[in-house]
Design an enzyme around this catalytic site. Structure first.
Site: not given
Length: 156
Positions: A60, A126
């Site tokens: 992110y 992830h």
């Protein structure tokens, strides 16, 4: 102000707020990054409301979301449960899914540094690197930093 309740997460005793705060959009993802002071205020408001389960990822920003949380949580580590993720890396403008133990260790150490914490409460993959058997990825947990590894089966 009503406070958010707490629940057990998984079978290892981790207790978190029943509502979490996903932090991805604070650093982009759905448009430009939001102003840092505003996002720090939002994180503090969430904590005051009883939301202590915060979710981020090294991708992110990339990296800027973990840095933001590190700043926002300075001196407040005992009040929160931190979740962050590894497994997606951008190099030379291309996305790459990684799950090899050396990468997992390096990614964890880098996340700890950016978050400015000694441990991560929930550390998970992830995206799954289909080139590496999951048992090999999980073997990265055997290094000295203690964390919980859970794997997401979601596709890229």
């Amino acid at each position: 102000m009503a406070r958010v309740g707490r629940i057990k997460l998984g079978s290892q005793g981790l207790e978190v707020s029943a509502q979490g705060l996903g932090c991805m959009a604070m650093s982009g993802g759905y448009g430009p990054p939001k102003p840092e002071p505003d996002m720090i205020s939002l994180i503090h408001h969430a904590l005051q409301s009883g939301i202590t389960f915060l979710d981020t990822s090294d991708i992110y920003g990339p990296f800027t979301n973990e840095l933001l949380l590190g700043k926002a949580l300075k001196g407040m580590r005992k009040e929160v449960e931190l979740a962050t993720k590894f497994g997606v890396r951008f190099a030379d403008g291309k996305g790459e899914i990684r799950g090899d133990p050396a990468y997992v260790r390096a990614a964890c150490e880098a996340s700890l540094k950016r978050l400015d914490v000694d441990c991560i409460d929930l550390y998970y993959q992830h995206r799954i690197d289909t080139r590496i058997p999951i048992e090999i990825t999980v073997s990265a947990c055997e290094f000295s930093i203690s964390f919980t590894l859970e794997c997401s089966a979601s596709p890229w």
